[in-house]
Design an enzyme around this catalytic site. Structure first.
Site, PDB file in Angstrom:
ATOM      1  N   ARG A 113      -2.243  52.099  79.589  1.00 16.61           N
ATOM      2  CA  ARG A 113      -1.623  52.883  78.513  1.00 16.61           C
ATOM      3  C   ARG A 113      -2.124  52.433  77.137  1.00 16.61           C
ATOM      4  O   ARG A 113      -2.453  53.252  76.281  1.00 16.61           O
ATOM      5  CB  ARG A 113      -0.100  52.748  78.608  1.00 16.61           C
ATOM      6  N   ARG A 192       6.626  46.004  86.885  1.00 18.07           N
ATOM      7  CA  ARG A 192       5.308  46.530  86.551  1.00 18.07           C
ATOM      8  C   ARG A 192       4.405  45.404  86.081  1.00 18.07           C
ATOM      9  O   ARG A 192       4.861  44.467  85.445  1.00 18.07           O
ATOM     10  CB  ARG A 192       5.365  47.553  85.410  1.00 18.07           C
ATOM     11  N   ASP A 311       9.134  62.176  74.852  1.00 18.57           N
ATOM     12  CA  ASP A 311      10.298  61.526  75.473  1.00 18.57           C
ATOM     13  C   ASP A 311      11.565  61.712  74.648  1.00 18.57           C
ATOM     14  O   ASP A 311      12.674  61.634  75.187  1.00 18.57           O
ATOM     15  CB  ASP A 311      10.044  60.017  75.627  1.00 18.57           C
ATOM     16  N   ALA A 324       3.718  61.568  80.139  1.00 20.25           N
ATOM     17  CA  ALA A 324       2.752  61.575  79.039  1.00 20.25           C
ATOM     18  C   ALA A 324       2.106  62.956  78.906  1.00 20.25           C
ATOM     19  O   ALA A 324       1.850  63.434  77.796  1.00 20.25           O
ATOM     20  CB  ALA A 324       1.688  60.508  79.276  1.00 20.25           C
TER      21      ALA A 324
HETATM   22  C1  FAD Z   1       5.004  50.049  73.832  1.00 14.83           C
HETATM   23  C2  FAD Z   1       5.045  51.121  74.897  1.00 14.83           C
HETATM   24  C3  FAD Z   1       4.500  50.847  76.157  1.00 14.83           C
HETATM   25  C4  FAD Z   1       4.534  51.824  77.152  1.00 14.83           C
HETATM   26  N1  FAD Z   1       3.966  51.552  78.377  1.00 14.83           N
HETATM   27  C5  FAD Z   1       3.944  52.505  79.328  1.00 14.83           C
HETATM   28  C6  FAD Z   1       3.328  52.270  80.582  1.00 14.83           C
HETATM   29  O1  FAD Z   1       2.813  51.202  80.841  1.00 14.83           O
HETATM   30  N2  FAD Z   1       3.325  53.265  81.504  1.00 14.83           N
HETATM   31  C7  FAD Z   1       3.901  54.483  81.253  1.00 14.83           C
HETATM   32  O2  FAD Z   1       3.864  55.361  82.129  1.00 14.83           O
HETATM   33  N3  FAD Z   1       4.495  54.730  80.077  1.00 14.83           N
HETATM   34  C8  FAD Z   1       4.531  53.781  79.108  1.00 14.83           C
HETATM   35  N4  FAD Z   1       5.144  54.029  77.905  1.00 14.83           N
HETATM   36  C9  FAD Z   1       5.849  55.316  77.718  1.00 14.83           C
HETATM   37  C10 FAD Z   1       4.916  56.462  77.611  1.00 14.83           C
HETATM   38  O3  FAD Z   1       3.908  56.205  76.666  1.00 14.83           O
HETATM   39  C11 FAD Z   1       5.753  57.673  77.234  1.00 14.83           C
HETATM   40  O4  FAD Z   1       6.754  57.848  78.231  1.00 14.83           O
HETATM   41  C12 FAD Z   1       4.982  58.975  77.167  1.00 14.83           C
HETATM   42  O5  FAD Z   1       3.636  58.779  76.830  1.00 14.83           O
HETATM   43  C13 FAD Z   1       5.624  59.905  76.125  1.00 14.83           C
HETATM   44  O6  FAD Z   1       5.319  59.364  74.855  1.00 14.83           O
HETATM   45  P1  FAD Z   1       6.139  59.589  73.519  1.00 14.83           P
HETATM   46  O7  FAD Z   1       5.119  59.647  72.445  1.00 14.83           O
HETATM   47  O8  FAD Z   1       7.092  60.705  73.647  1.00 14.83           O
HETATM   48  O9  FAD Z   1       7.025  58.263  73.377  1.00 14.83           O
HETATM   49  P2  FAD Z   1       6.598  56.752  73.163  1.00 14.83           P
HETATM   50  O10 FAD Z   1       5.361  56.423  73.887  1.00 14.83           O
HETATM   51  O11 FAD Z   1       7.806  55.947  73.483  1.00 14.83           O
HETATM   52  O12 FAD Z   1       6.266  56.633  71.603  1.00 14.83           O
HETATM   53  C14 FAD Z   1       7.264  56.654  70.606  1.00 14.83           C
HETATM   54  C15 FAD Z   1       6.716  56.022  69.340  1.00 14.83           C
HETATM   55  O13 FAD Z   1       7.665  56.208  68.296  1.00 14.83           O
HETATM   56  C16 FAD Z   1       7.820  54.999  67.570  1.00 14.83           C
HETATM   57  N5  FAD Z   1       9.156  54.989  66.970  1.00 14.83           N
HETATM   58  C17 FAD Z   1      10.350  54.803  67.598  1.00 14.83           C
HETATM   59  N6  FAD Z   1      11.371  54.867  66.726  1.00 14.83           N
HETATM   60  C18 FAD Z   1      10.822  55.108  65.520  1.00 14.83           C
HETATM   61  C19 FAD Z   1      11.376  55.265  64.218  1.00 14.83           C
HETATM   62  N7  FAD Z   1      12.697  55.183  64.008  1.00 14.83           N
HETATM   63  N8  FAD Z   1      10.534  55.496  63.182  1.00 14.83           N
HETATM   64  C20 FAD Z   1       9.190  55.579  63.393  1.00 14.83           C
HETATM   65  N9  FAD Z   1       8.615  55.425  64.609  1.00 14.83           N
HETATM   66  C21 FAD Z   1       9.416  55.196  65.662  1.00 14.83           C
HETATM   67  C22 FAD Z   1       7.624  53.932  68.638  1.00 14.83           C
HETATM   68  O14 FAD Z   1       7.283  52.687  68.060  1.00 14.83           O
HETATM   69  C23 FAD Z   1       6.491  54.531  69.466  1.00 14.83           C
HETATM   70  O15 FAD Z   1       5.227  54.205  68.954  1.00 14.83           O
HETATM   71  C24 FAD Z   1       5.137  53.086  76.883  1.00 14.83           C
HETATM   72  C25 FAD Z   1       5.684  53.354  75.622  1.00 14.83           C
HETATM   73  C26 FAD Z   1       5.633  52.390  74.624  1.00 14.83           C
HETATM   74  C27 FAD Z   1       6.214  52.707  73.256  1.00 14.83           C
END
Ligand code: FAD
Length: 426
Positions: A113, A192, A311, A324
Site C-alpha cells: 500500500r 497483517r 472509506d 481501494a
Molecule cells: C496509514 C494507512 C495504512 C493503510 N494500510 C492498508 C493496507 O495495508 N491494506 C489495505 O488494504 N488498506 C490499507 N489502508 C486503507 C486503505 O488505504 C483504504 O481502505 C482505501 O484505500 C480507501 O482509502 P481512503 O482514501 O478512503 O482512506 P484512507 O486510506 O484511510 O486515507 C484517509 C487519509 O485522510 C487523512 N485524514 C484523516 N483525518 C484527517 C483530517 N481530519 N484532516 C486531514 N486529513 C485527514 C489520513 O491521514 C489519510 O491520509 C491504509 C490506510 C492508511 C491511512
C-alpha cells in the site's frame, strides 16, 4: 502548472480533505478535468505505511491515465496469476487461475500500500497539485454557494465543493448526516505483516513459498482464513490472517500484534503456516480490528456542496477486495460529474448526480465482503471436496470489467433528468 493532459479551466474550485487513495485520485482527476484543487492532509509527512492492498481491473485502469504511474508500479506489484487453496491442515484443495481475466479485462494491481501510494503521490506532485501536509481539518461548513473547512490552527478555507476523503474516522460525516456515526466492532480482526524473505528461504517448511518467484496461497479454516502473497520475485512476503476477535480497540494500521496470539489462532494448522508465523519479525506484525458501520443513508450534505468519498462514505471489509478500488472510482466519477456541472452554480446538481450514480453500485459491492468471508469461514467441507471450485473467489464482470469514467459520462444526463423528475413530483 506542470505539463500534463488537462481540460481547459472549468472555473470550479475543489477542496479535498485526506490524501489516501480516495483523496489523491479525486485530486488528480479534478486536475485532469480542469478544476482547481487544494488537497489537505493531516499527516505532516506521508510515509509508505501499510502492507498488502489490491486494486481490481476496475481501478487499476486509472493508473494508465496518469503518465508514468504504471511504469513505476510494474516492478513493485505481485506477478503470479493463480491462487492455491488449502484446508487448514494443509491439504491442497484447488487452484484458481486469473490468467484469462488478466488477458480479457486487464491486469490487477496487488502490492504494498505504501509503495503504490507513494507512486500516486509523486504523480500528483508532478502535476503541480497544491498538497498541504500537516493540515488537520476539524470542522466543515457550507451555505448554498460555498463549502468550507476549518483546520485545528483556526484557518478557514472555502471552495465550490469540499470532498471529505479522511477515511473511516471522517469528521465530514457529521455535516453530511447531521449526527455522529459510531462504528461497532465487527467481531473480526486481521493480523497483517510484510517482510523480507531471507529467513523463509533458509527454512525447509517455508522455502517453497518464496523460492520460485511470486506465489499466492490461502488456507481456509473454521472462521479463519490465512492468505500469503510472495512478491518482488519472492524476495518479500505478506500474510494476512482474518479471525474472530471481540476486542474493542480502535482500528489502526499500526497497532502492534503478537506472534503468540497468531499461533493460538492457527494452533493445529498446517506446519507451513505455523512456521511462517514463527519466522515473522515481531516488530512487523500488526493487528487490525475490523469495525462495522451501517451503510450511510447519503454521501452528500444538505446543500450538496460537501460529499463523502472513499472509506469516509463506505468502509469495506478486506474480503470484498474492493475498498481501494471503490475509493478511486468515487474520485474519478466525481471529477467527471463536475466536468458536466457547467461551472460553480451547477455543482450541487452534479454532486447529487454523482451520488445517484455511485450509491447502488458501492453498496452492492460492499455486501460481497460478507459473502466471501462467509463462503470461506462457514465452508461446508463435504460439499467443497465434491466441488473444490466452490471455494474460488467470485470474479464478477459487472464489478471488474467496468470503466467508471465512461459510465459516468454515459449516464449523466439520464440521471440528472431522473432527479429533476423526482424533485418535481416531491
Ligand atoms: C496509514 C494507512 C495504512 C493503510 N494500510 C492498508 C493496507 O495495508 N491494506 C489495505 O488494504 N488498506 C490499507 N489502508 C486503507 C486503505 O488505504 C483504504 O481502505 C482505501 O484505500 C480507501 O482509502 P481512503 O482514501 O478512503 O482512506 P484512507 O486510506 O484511510 O486515507 C484517509 C487519509 O485522510 C487523512 N485524514 C484523516 N483525518 C484527517 C483530517 N481530519 N484532516 C486531514 N486529513 C485527514 C489520513 O491521514 C489519510 O491520509 C491504509 C490506510 C492508511 C491511512
Amino acid at each position: 502548472m506542470a505539463d500534463f493532459e488537462r481540460l481547459p479551466p472549468s472555473g470550479i474550485s475543489v477542496i479535498i480533505v485526506g490524501a489516501g487513495f480516495a483523496g489523491l485520485t479525486a485530486a488528480i482527476e479534478c486536475d485532469r478535468k480542469g478544476h482547481s484543487v487544494i488537497l489537505l492532509e493531516k499527516a505532516a509527512e506521508l510515509q509508505p505505511l501499510g502492507d498488502i492492498i489490491s486494486f481490481g481491473q476496475n481501478s487499476s485502469r486509472f493508473f494508465d491515465k496518469w503518465a508514468g504511474v504504471r511504469e513505476e508500479l510494474n516492478p513493485l506489484v505481485h506477478k503470479s496469476d493463480s491462487f492455491n487453496f488449502y484446508d487448514w491442515t494443509g491439504r491442497f484443495v484447488t487452484t484458481q487461475s486469473f490468467a484469462e481475466e488478466h488477458r480479457v479485462w486487464g491486469p490487477r494491481v496487488n502490492g504494498h500500500r505504501g509503495e503504490i501510494h507513494q507512486a500516486v503521490l509523486r504523480h500528483a506532485r508532478a502535476r503541480g497539485i497544491d498538497i498541504r501536509l500537516g493540515c488537520n481539518v476539524v470542522n466543515y461548513f457550507e451555505d448554498a454557494d460555498r463549502a468550507g473547512v476549518e483546520t485545528d490552527t483556526g484557518e478557514r478555507l472555502t471552495a465550490d465543493v469540499v470532498l471529505a476523503a479522511e477515511g473511516v474516522r471522517s469528521r465530514g460525516r457529521k455535516l453530511v448526516l447531521g449526527f455522529e456515526d459510531k462504528p461497532q466492532p465487527s467481531g473480526y480482526a486481521v493480523f497483517r505483516t510484510w517482510f523480507p524473505t531471507d529467513e523463509l528461504l533458509k527454512n525447509e517448511k517455508t522455502r517453497h513459498l518464496v523460492a520460485n518467484g511470486d506465489s499466492h496461497n490461502g488456507w481456509i479454516g473454521k472462521d479463519v482464513h490465512f492468505l500469503v502473497a510472495a512478491i518482488k520475485d519472492g524476495k518479500e512476503i505478506s500474510w494476512v490472517c482474518t479471525h474472530r476477535d471481540n476486542g474493542s480497540i480502535e482500528e489502526s494500521w499500526q497497532f502492534p500484534g503478537k506472534i503468540e496470539d497468531v499461533l493460538r489462532v492457527v494452533d493445529g494448522w498446517d506446519p507451513v503456516v505455523q512456521e511462517l508465523v514463527r519466522l515473522t519479525p515481531p516488530d512487523r506484525l500488526f493487528d487490525y480490528k475490523l469495525v462495522f458501520r451501517d451503510p450511510l443513508p447519503t454521501f452528500v450534505s444538505p446543500k450538496a456542496r460537501t460529499a463523502l468519498i472513499g472509506d469516509a462514505a463506505h468502509p469495506f471489509l478486506p474480503t470484498s477486495i474492493q475498498g481501494a478500488s471503490q475509493a478511486m472510482e468515487d474520485g474519478v466519477v466525481l471529477a467527471a460529474c463536475l466536468d458536466r456541472a457547467g461551472g460553480p452554480a451547477g455543482v450541487p446538481e452534479a454532486v447529487r448526480v454523482w451520488e445517484r450514480i455511485r450509491y447502488e453500485r458501492v453498496h452492492k459491492i460492499q455486501k460481497t465482503g460478507v459473502t466471501t468471508r462467509e463462503q470461506w469461514h462457514k465452508a461446508d467441507w463435504d460439499a467443497i471436496w465434491k466441488d473444490p471450485q466452490s471455494l474460488h473467489l467470485k470474479r464478477e464482470e459487472w464489478i471488474l470489467n467496468f470503466d467508471a469514467e465512461a459510465d459516468a459520462y454515459a449516464r449523466y444526463d439520464a440521471v440528472r433528468e431522473q432527479l429533476e423528475k423526482e424533485r418535481a413530483q416531491a
